[in-house]
Design an enzyme around this catalytic site. Structure first.
Site, PDB file in Angstrom:
ATOM      1  N   ASP A 415       0.977  -1.184   0.198  1.00 18.10           N
ATOM      2  CA  ASP A 415      -0.148  -0.068   0.113  1.00 18.10           C
ATOM      3  C   ASP A 415       0.851   1.218   0.114  1.00 18.10           C
ATOM      4  O   ASP A 415       2.114   1.270   0.364  1.00 18.10           O
ATOM      5  CB  ASP A 415      -0.883  -0.187   1.059  1.00 18.10           C
ATOM      6  N   ASP A 476     -10.809   3.913  -1.907  1.00 18.69           N
ATOM      7  CA  ASP A 476     -11.144   2.919  -1.020  1.00 18.69           C
ATOM      8  C   ASP A 476     -12.796   3.112  -1.170  1.00 18.69           C
ATOM      9  O   ASP A 476     -13.332   4.069  -1.178  1.00 18.69           O
ATOM     10  CB  ASP A 476     -10.888   3.321   0.406  1.00 18.69           C
TER      11      ASP A 476
HETATM   12  C1  9PG Z   1      -5.004   0.998   5.554  1.00 21.69           C
HETATM   13  C2  9PG Z   1      -5.979   1.355   4.484  1.00 21.69           C
HETATM   14  C3  9PG Z   1      -6.359   0.177   3.812  1.00 21.69           C
HETATM   15  C4  9PG Z   1      -7.105   0.437   2.493  1.00 21.69           C
HETATM   16  C5  9PG Z   1      -5.884   1.283   1.553  1.00 21.69           C
HETATM   17  C6  9PG Z   1      -5.466   2.632   2.206  1.00 21.69           C
HETATM   18  O1  9PG Z   1      -4.845   9.432   2.671  1.00 21.69           O
HETATM   19  N1  9PG Z   1      -4.910   8.723   3.754  1.00 21.69           N
HETATM   20  O2  9PG Z   1      -5.049   9.112   4.884  1.00 21.69           O
HETATM   21  C7  9PG Z   1      -5.523   7.412   3.382  1.00 21.69           C
HETATM   22  C8  9PG Z   1      -5.822   6.596   4.402  1.00 21.69           C
HETATM   23  C9  9PG Z   1      -6.112   5.309   4.239  1.00 21.69           C
HETATM   24  C10 9PG Z   1      -6.141   4.820   2.709  1.00 21.69           C
HETATM   25  C11 9PG Z   1      -5.794   5.655   1.851  1.00 21.69           C
HETATM   26  C12 9PG Z   1      -5.441   6.810   1.986  1.00 21.69           C
HETATM   27  O3  9PG Z   1      -6.437   3.209   2.405  1.00 21.69           O
HETATM   28  O4  9PG Z   1      -6.382   1.606   0.407  1.00 21.69           O
HETATM   29  O5  9PG Z   1      -7.435  -0.711   1.538  1.00 21.69           O
HETATM   30  O6  9PG Z   1      -5.483  -0.803   3.652  1.00 21.69           O
HETATM   31  O7  9PG Z   1      -4.993   1.987   3.587  1.00 21.69           O
HETATM   32  O8  9PG Z   1      -4.508   1.953   6.238  1.00 21.69           O
END
Ligand code: 9PG
Length: 666
Positions: A415, A476
């Site tokens: 990720d 997401d």
């Molecule tokens: C885990 C998550 C999940 C999810 C991913 C990802 O910008 N942000 O703060 C942000 C937070 C979470 C995120 C995307 C952006 O989601 O897509 O499936 O694994 O991380 O933290």
């Protein structure tokens, strides 16, 4: 339009593309372009061309550069490739290189009128919105820099002007009235980031440029560079052209495409960071008990097991038996074990950042490059690892060797991968950002081994083709449809929201099984602990099932109601076809999709827009034999959809609902 073939001619030093078999498709006045930096001052070089051998060369005695352009037919498409040589005695800093670009003095015609066009704008990474626009619309980036870091290419922000669109790697354009369509895209993307930019005025297309970002790197005296090949084709079905493009580019990039899609369970969208051993094992048990209803292949532990972002090998106190113990329990129950990491970032306070500050990409001030602030992780920011640094690559190999070969996790959700490609100063200053990301991914693959199933996430798309097995292709999902923030600061397209995830799952269906297996993000079927309504859940389930990507559940399974389980069972009946989108250029969120399988063909009218849509579909055009029946039944409502002269009439489909028809494949 039968077999429309593009042909090129040179007139007055510029190239013209005509479409044999379609008089209304034409591009006039194309030239290569290079943007050279003198200090901070960009200078554009647009050489006139003359024939040379079986291609063309620049005809410009004063320039420090020379260029040669090769154009070859590939099927009905044309493939163009530019080589640029520095013939001066000093190193030149290059910003951008375009094999073909048209400026105001040229013209691009698709049918009669630019106002009739739709343009598909591909987004930079997994979470970036990917959608079509009309010429009067404006493509807006997320509202603040803090959001832009994790959603767009910071070097290529949108112009924020009506009719001006920059599409990552590939663009599709078409006339929505008369049907002419054009698709252009680079066939490879691990060397450097690239895109196609257009500017549509009320009457004319005044800019069309296919451009590689050279990341302001140096071209030494006497040295040459050759761009990735650019593929251009015309026709009357933009989705069919995108399918062709994705197939040819996937072959060029040696995509990894497995025989089947694994199914899975993921902890994130019910528990978020609030996981522990017992919660994972409760769901392992539930999955074992429902195996006859949901044949789950893997159980994936998401964010929340690690002691800090960056310190992947040290679990926190909620996993007291350690991660190897947990994977043994998961595998003992007959599932593959999966685990989440964010391998290219580390948070302030992590051992990784404290012990190795020199392993990070640097900003102009020489301090680590900021990559993310995630409120779910607390106050401190995250920083980007320098994946051109040999020690970082060693660390990645050894970390993933441990996770896969010692801990026993074979499914890796990787990720926040965009961090490796953020602009900044790297150990290897001659590596492009795309190359830096690719080196990091290659190191993970080396450590994990060929059998591990790699799922990219938050990842710029093309550098990962050929390394990952699956890729998240949208933002997401969430236990809500969209919110005030999604509509305002995320511009109703980028970042977390079930609506945004559904849009990208549809618009990026064309790369599925051509670049990797698409991961549309998780399916939630629960009817409590969620703000999603039943029709919204059906719409998410339909989208995931008919586009054939990974099907990964993310509910607390023990608590699923019989109704939720029945919804899951219905959705599972729809998987296994090859998706083809009918209306990709026509609206903000496309709505009509035909998914052809061996036994059955599924026709879906998915309205993920916020207004109702009147929808009809010519079934005969898609080879669907209705056997003369006057209607077909909608899977979700049981209501009947009239069919007359081979056309299904869905009538007025309310927002956030779907209709699904199933026919035997002819
Ligand atoms: C885990 C998550 C999940 C999810 C991913 C990802 O910008 N942000 O703060 C942000 C937070 C979470 C995120 C995307 C952006 O989601 O897509 O499936 O694994 O991380 O933290």
């Amino acid at each position: 339009m039968k077999n429309p073939r593009l042909i090129h001619t040179l007139r007055a030093g510029r190239l013209h593309l005509d479409c044999q078999g379609a008089a209304n498709i034409l591009i006039e006045g194309l030239q290569p372009e290079v943007v050279i930096l003198r200090g901070d001052d960009p200078r554009r070089w647009r050489p006139h061309l003359r024939p040379a051998g079986d291609g063309f060369e620049s005809n410009d005695a004063d320039s420090p550069l020379t260029a040669t352009l090769k154009i070859e037919p590939r099927g009905n498409a044309l493939v163009a490739q530019l080589t640029v040589t520095n013939r001066s005695s000093e190193a030149l800093r290059l910003r951008e290189v375009s094999p073909l670009a048209l400026r105001a003095s040229g013209d691009l015609r698709l049918g009669k009128d630019v106002s009739e066009w739709g343009v598909f704008r591909q987004g930079y990474q997994s979470w970036t919105g990917a959608r079509s626009f009309r010429p009067t619309e404006t493509d807006l980036d997320p509202w603040s820099h803090l959001l832009q870091v994790s959603l767009i290419d910071l070097r290529r922000p949108s112009a924020g002007q009506p009719g001006r669109f920059r599409s990552d790697t590939v663009i599709a354009m078409g006339n929505l009235v008369s049907g002419e369509a054009l698709v252009a895209g680079f066939l490879s993307g691990k060397e450097s980031f690239a895109g196609v930019e257009v500017s549509l005025g009320p009457r004319q297309c005044g800019l069309w440029a296919a451009t590689i970002d050279w990341d302001d790197r140096l071209l030494a005296p006497g040295a040459s560079l050759t761009t990735q090949p650019l593929w251009i084709a015309a026709g009357d079905d933009p989705s069919a052209l995108l399918d062709d493009y994705a197939r040819v580019s996937g072959e060029t990039m040696q995509a990894r495409i497995g025989d089947r899609n694994p199914t899975g369970w993921c902890s994130w969208y019910y528990y978020f960071t609030n996981i522990d051993e017992a919660k994972i094992l409760e769901n392992v048990q539930a999955l074992a008990a429902m195996r006859d209803r949901f044949a789950c292949d893997y159980v994936q532990v998401d964010d929340g097991y690690q002691s800090a972002i960056g310190d992947w090998l040290t679990p926190n106190s909620k996993f007291p038996h350690g991660m190897a113990w947990l994977s043994e329990r998961i595998r003992g129950a007959g599932f593959e074990a999966g685990i989440w990491t964010a391998p290219f970032i580390a948070r302030a306070g992590s051992d990784l950042l404290e012990q190795h500050p020199d392993w990070f990409v640097k900003n102009d001030r020489g301090t680590p490059c900021f990559a993310l602030w995630n409120p779910m992780w607390g106050f401190g920011g995250c920083y980007a690892l320098d994946t051109t640094h040999p020690k970082v690559l060693d660390w990645l190999r050894s970390t993933f060797r441990t996770i896969v070969h010692e801990w026993g996790y074979n499914v890796l959700k990787l990720d926040f991968l965009y961090a490796a490609a953020l602009p900044g100063v790297r150990h290897d200053r001659q590596a492009s950002r795309a190359e830096a990301l690719r080196r990091g991914l290659d190191a993970i693959r080396e450590g994990a081994g060929d059998d591990a199933f790699l799922i990219g996430c938050g990842c710029p798309l093309t550098p990962a083709v050929g390394v990952v097995d699956a890729m998240r292709i949208g933002p997401d999902v969430a236990p809500f449809w969209s919110g005030v923030l999604s509509r305002s600061i995320q511009r109703d397209q980028h970042g977390v929201a079930t609506k945004h995830a559904i849009r990208n799952t549809l618009t990026r269906a064309f790369v599925h099984r051509r670049w990797w297996l698409n991961d549309p993000d998780c399916l939630m079927v629960r009817d409590s602990d969620t703000d999603l309504t039943i029709p919204e859940i059906q719409t998410l389930a339909t989208t995931i099932a008919v586009t054939d990507g990974l099907l990964v559940l993310s509910d607390r399974l023990e608590k699923l109601s019989p109704q939720s389980q029945a919804l899951l069972a219905q959705a599972l009946k729809l998987v296994g076809g090859t998706p083809r989108l009918v209306d990709i250029l026509e609206r903000d969120v496309p709505a009509l999709l035909v998914s052809r399988g061996k036994e059955q063909t599924v026709v879906a009218a998915i309205n993920a827009n916020d207004h109702s849509l009147r929808l009809t579909l010519d079934l005969a055009k898609y080879g669907i034999n209705t056997g003369g029946a006057p209607y077909a039944n909608d899977l979700w409502s049981g209501g009947s959809v009239p069919i007359a002269d081979g056309v299904a009439n869905f009538g007025e489909v309310p927002p956030r609902t779907s209709r699904v028809l199933v026919f035997p494949t002819a």
